[in-house]
Write an enzyme that holds these catalytic residues in place. Sequence first.
Site, short mmCIF file in Angstrom:
data_model
loop_
_atom_site.label_atom_id
_atom_site.label_comp_id
_atom_site.label_asym_id
_atom_site.label_seq_id
_atom_site.Cartn_x
_atom_site.Cartn_y
_atom_site.Cartn_z
N SER A 1 9.94 -1.19 1.82
CA SER A 1 10.00 -1.14 0.36
C SER A 1 11.41 -0.80 -0.13
O SER A 1 12.21 -0.20 0.60
CB SER A 1 9.02 -0.11 -0.19
OG SER A 1 7.74 -0.33 0.31
N1 SAH Z 1 5.69 1.72 3.96
C1 SAH Z 1 6.39 0.67 4.68
C2 SAH Z 1 6.40 -0.67 3.95
C3 SAH Z 1 5.09 -1.23 3.89
S1 SAH Z 1 4.92 -2.95 3.76
C4 SAH Z 1 7.79 1.08 5.02
O1 SAH Z 1 8.22 2.17 4.62
O2 SAH Z 1 8.46 0.31 5.71
C5 SAH Z 1 3.15 -2.95 3.80
C6 SAH Z 1 2.56 -2.71 5.17
O3 SAH Z 1 1.16 -2.58 4.98
C7 SAH Z 1 2.77 -3.86 6.14
O4 SAH Z 1 3.36 -3.39 7.30
C8 SAH Z 1 1.36 -4.37 6.38
O5 SAH Z 1 1.16 -4.85 7.69
C9 SAH Z 1 0.52 -3.13 6.11
N2 SAH Z 1 -0.88 -3.36 5.77
C10 SAH Z 1 -1.42 -4.34 5.01
N3 SAH Z 1 -2.75 -4.21 4.93
C11 SAH Z 1 -3.08 -3.09 5.64
C12 SAH Z 1 -4.30 -2.45 5.94
N4 SAH Z 1 -5.47 -2.90 5.50
N5 SAH Z 1 -4.26 -1.33 6.68
C13 SAH Z 1 -3.08 -0.84 7.17
N6 SAH Z 1 -1.89 -1.44 6.93
C14 SAH Z 1 -1.89 -2.54 6.18
#
Ligand code: SAH
Length: 237
Positions: A85
């Site tokens: 993000s």
């Molecule tokens: N917080 C992260 C950025 C997140 S991007 C950072 O600091 O880098 C969103 C993430 O959510 C992705 O890696 C994606 O694979 C994950 N994601 C999506 N759906 C999800 C779910 N149901 N459970 C766990 N993770 C999930």
Amino acid sequence: MRKVFLSSILFWLSLAVAFQGFAQDNYQEKRKRMLEEHLRPRGITNKATLNAMGKIPREAFVPLSQKPFAYDDRPLPIGSGQTISQPYMVAYMTQALNLKQNDRVLEIGTGSGYQAAVLSQIIDTVFTIEIVPDLAQRAIHKMKDLNIQNVSVKIGDGYYGWKEKAPFDAIIVTAGAESMPLFLVEQLAENGRMVIPIGPHKGVRELVLLKKKKGKIRSKTLMQVRFVPFVREKQHP
Ligand code: SAH
């Protein structure tokens, strides 16, 4: 001959060390600028949040090709079609949770691990769930590399939360959901807070702050945001 060979190795070695030192200073400088240019002027005033963002090296959480852009205020690709993000969003969501040191916090969407690492500087224990095993494994290694010991990473579908570790004082969802995941609401403690982007698939979503008080839920919209989608286990390849 051997002497010449050795001294040339030493020369290159010291050059590499000097360059690394220079790169590190450069990142530190950029990190400071990120606080002054992108965070403080836009309303990030929470000391713990600013302190954590000033400490965690964002460059360590992005692939080599993205390192020059590590302190740009935008999301960056981290592989597996996912993104880390934007720094402002990480800071904004962290600040919105109004954390105390002994709060139990759950993050859904570990991704690169950057958000979890930022949280690790503010609270004692961070729980985080990632659905893509490869990303989760890389985040686990990253925490080890950086000697961050208070982050527990679980591979799985965050839709169900982490029942064994509940209740949580705060939950941060860093993927965009189409509707409120009810298991997460259930796992919020009394006086618990959750920030979550909610809205149509792939569209602009609303960043919602939800609070649980005396068992009742109150929510308000903070801003419009764009996030990679919250996927479910079945839908995931
Ligand atoms: N917080 C992260 C950025 C997140 S991007 C950072 O600091 O880098 C969103 C993430 O959510 C992705 O890696 C994606 O694979 C994950 N994601 C999506 N759906 C999800 C779910 N149901 N459970 C766990 N993770 C999930």
